[in-house]
Design an enzyme around this catalytic site. Structure first.
Site, PDB file in Angstrom:
ATOM      1  CG  ASP A   1      -6.129  -2.947  -3.835  1.00  0.00           C
ATOM      2  OD1 ASP A   1      -6.708  -2.111  -3.109  1.00  0.00           O
ATOM      3  OD2 ASP A   1      -5.025  -3.442  -3.552  1.00  0.00           O
TER       4      ASP A   1
ATOM      5  CG  HIS B   1      -5.395  -2.828   0.286  1.00  0.00           C
ATOM      6  ND1 HIS B   1      -4.923  -2.255  -0.867  1.00  0.00           N
ATOM      7  CD2 HIS B   1      -4.706  -2.257   1.306  1.00  0.00           C
ATOM      8  CE1 HIS B   1      -3.989  -1.366  -0.560  1.00  0.00           C
ATOM      9  NE2 HIS B   1      -3.826  -1.370   0.750  1.00  0.00           N
TER      10      HIS B   1
ATOM     11  CB  SER C   1      -0.927  -0.068   1.213  1.00  0.00           C
ATOM     12  OG  SER C   1      -2.071   0.680   0.995  1.00  0.00           O
TER      13      SER C   1
END
Length: 506
Positions: free
Chosen positions: A448, A476, A222
């Site tokens: 995602d 995610h 991320s």
């Protein structure tokens, strides 16, 4: 990643729902631990004392080893004030030849917690040869934390209207965001202006030298992909094997960043709805499109009249925004969303309030387990200073709402956020290409929600040595999702340097 007042923490939500173990408790140092030896190579001029400092190690109760690292608050003034970073070190299970630094995202997630997870997730062939290191970024977690609003005031901020409807509400919302920034500055001093990603990347290079590695191997998830990419831009010759999973597109401005996430979350919500309506117990009914419209209607109702929640805390539109979003980070959380929506449709907002609390790491006693909900704004607004006007944002709102009737208005208004942050940035994000770095594996998941697949495609193109690896799936990030193809590709790269074939889809 949104750089806004509705910024979404980019971390592994199922782990949060299950409750994270704290990996940082100290004991005495084990007598059989052989601490890493710092490199003797030349340090950047003026920073020698930081690159060669002696670390004091203690055992963490989880089996790792912990130490504090001193770094300058302002790298432009290395003789000035300093701040502390805390790190955890898990030695390789065999003869170590490398050290993999890990970061879970946020910005504001704890790399110490993440290292405790990743030491078990990484394959045996990786762990045999590599230490796992987690360094909580400056201002975050167990490093000297950025202190901003007290708990009660942050409660009010989190519950506030994410898409104010009139001039008075807009003014109040903007003022609350500015007030948070002023509180960070008042309570944390100079550190509040020096938690940028550029400075965190420079900190990672200090730690790299202190653990005796000429190259930095990196697994970032991320926002951790942005941190890794910035490191590659600043120190391309010191990059080892780098994996960027659930990639952020650092080239996007605040509007396009918000819009990308708007698309991502709606795409994830649509996938959830399509799956939900297959069940007789689905609270959305039997039609996925109508079910999403039902959620949008709930958000409108909450804007006008919040529902009873937990104690005297009501389910506001703001808390519902976070409570719904947090369950979309992982397909395993979809059942939680069904439970929360079913209750809310019946007039009970307690579950969605509790989900929002998980998102912000709020404890039942009203305290917060971390500063993640606030430091994300401080970091994001130093990386991407504002400049938008309200008129700019209002012009974009119809496009956002058309794409997502549930999240659109909030994410459109949220793009204004950093325009109201009161702290000036001296270290905005650089343009990134990482020229000179070895192959960097960039992973994107097709549905995602938080870092849409298009962002991974973009980052892989921006990086001179980027190699795109695709996971066709929901949730995610890709690694440790149960996809054997992704696991094989990542472990192979980290273990022996085998770069995934261009165009690989898992």
């Amino acid at each position: 990643m949104t750089r806004t007042r509705t910024a979404l923490l980019l971390t592994t939500v199922v782990a949060l729902l299950a409750g994270l173990v704290v990996y940082a408790a100290f004991a005495t140092r084990s007598p059989d631990f052989d601490p890493p030896t710092p490199l003797e190579a030349a340090a950047p001029q003026g920073l020698e004392s930081f690159y060669t400092q002696k670390l004091s190690w203690s055992d963490c109760y989880t089996g790792g080893h912990c130490a504090d690292v001193t770094v300058p608050i302002d790298y432009a003034d290395p003789d000035g004030a300093t701040t502390q970073l805390r790190m955890v070190f898990y030695p390789a299970t065999g003869d170590a030849t490398r050290s993999i630094f890990v970061n879970p995202g946020g910005p504001g997630g704890s790399a110490i917690d993440y290292a405790g997870q990743m030491k078990n997730d990484l394959g045996k062939q990786v762990r045999d040869a590599a230490d796992v290191i987690g360094v909580d970024p400056r201002g975050v977690g167990l490093s000297s934390p950025l202190t901003c609003l007290p708990a009660k005031k942050f409660d009010a901020y989190a519950a506030s209207d994410p898409d104010p409807d009139d001039a008075a509400e807009i003014a109040a919302s903007r003022a609350s965001f500015t007030a948070m920034g002023k509180a960070c500055e008042a309570n944390s001093g100079a550190l509040a202006a020096h938690v940028s990603t550029v400075e965190v990347a420079r900190d990672m290079d200090v730690v790299r030298a202190l653990v005796g590695r000429a190259k930095l191997d990196w697994f970032g998830a991320s926002y951790g992909t942005e941190l890794g990419a910035v490191y590659a831009e600043l120190f391309p010759g010191k990059v080892g094997r780098m994996v960027l999973d659930g990639a952020v597109d650092p080239s996007l401005d605040s509007v396009e960043s918000s819009f990308a996430q708007n698309e991502g979350f709606q795409r994830a919500l649509d996938a959830y709805a399509a799956d939900c309506v297959k069940s007789d117990a689905c609270p959305l009914g039997t039609d996925a499109k109508a079910g999403v419209a039902k959620i949008a209607a709930l958000m409108d109702q909450l804007d006008a009249a919040p529902l009873p929640g937990v104690g005297d805390r009501k389910l506001t539109e703001g808390l519902a925004f976070y409570g719904i979003a947090v369950t979309l980070y992982d397909q395993k959380s979809w059942s939680y969303l069904s439970q929360g929506l079913a209750a809310a449709f019946k007039g009970d907002g307690a579950l969605l309030v509790q989900f929002a609390d998980v998102y912000f790491d709020r404890k039942p006693d009203g305290s917060y387990g971390s500063n993640s909900g606030q430091v994300i704004n401080a970091i994001s607004c130093l990386d991407n200073p504002g400049g938008l006007t309200l008129a700019d944002v209002e012009k974009q709102t119809p496009r956002f709402v058309k794409t997502s009737p549930v999240f659109g208005r909030a994410l459109a208004f949220g793009a204004l956020g950093c325009s109201d942050w009161p702290i000036e940035s001296a270290n905005p994000l650089p343009t990134i290409d990482g020229k000179g770095a070895p192959p960097i594996v960039v992973i994107g998941t097709t549905r995602d929600p938080a870092t849409p697949y298009e962002s991974a495609e973009a980052l892989a193109k921006q990086l001179d040595s980027g190699v795109l690896l695709t996971r066709d799936g929901d949730g995610h990030t890709a690694y440790a999702s149960g996809n054997a193809c992704i696991t094989k590709a990542v472990d192979g790269y980290l273990a022996d340097g085998t770069v995934p074939k261009v165009g690989t889809t898992c």
